[in-house]
Scaffold this active site. Structure first.
Site: not given
Length: 113
Positions: A29-30, A86, A92-93, A99, A101
């Site tokens: 994750d960035i 999400n 919260g998507q 995807h 997390h």
């Protein structure tokens, strides 16, 4: 193609890859929320969990097999980790490409927020 994750899959946008095979891509994750924070995405564009059906359901089990492999490689399988998916705006998507997390290496409180 406007999906950021599809652009990452195609190589148009670089990522710090953790794992890749013909079905999925895992990358860090960035904006990590934990010392270990990576995403696992299907290469096929599936908008959200709402689009899982008989034809694409096998990707979900494959994603969890890949997560199991990666948490062992990253040594967070014993201490624990959280897998988050999400779905939709209220869930919260923020990227309309399914995807997961995976977060670990810190105490993750509940409820998450």
């Amino acid at each position: 193609m406007s999906c950021i994750f599809c652009k990452i899959v195609s190589g148009e946008i670089p990522s710090k890859k953790l794992y890749e095979d013909d079905k999925v891509l895992a990358f860090y994750d960035i904006s990590p929320e934990a010392p270990v924070h990576f995403l696992v995405i299907p290469k096929e564009h599936i908008k959200s969990a709402n689009e899982i059906n008989e034809e694409n359901a096998s990707i979900i089990s494959h994603i969890f097999v890949v997560i199991n492999k990666l948490v062992k490689e990253l040594n967070i399988n014993e201490t624990g980790y959280r897998i988050v998916n999400n779905c939709g705006k209220d869930g919260g998507q923020t990227v309309d490409h399914m995807h997961f997390h995976v977060l670990g290496q810190r105490d993750l409180k509940w409820p998450p927020g």
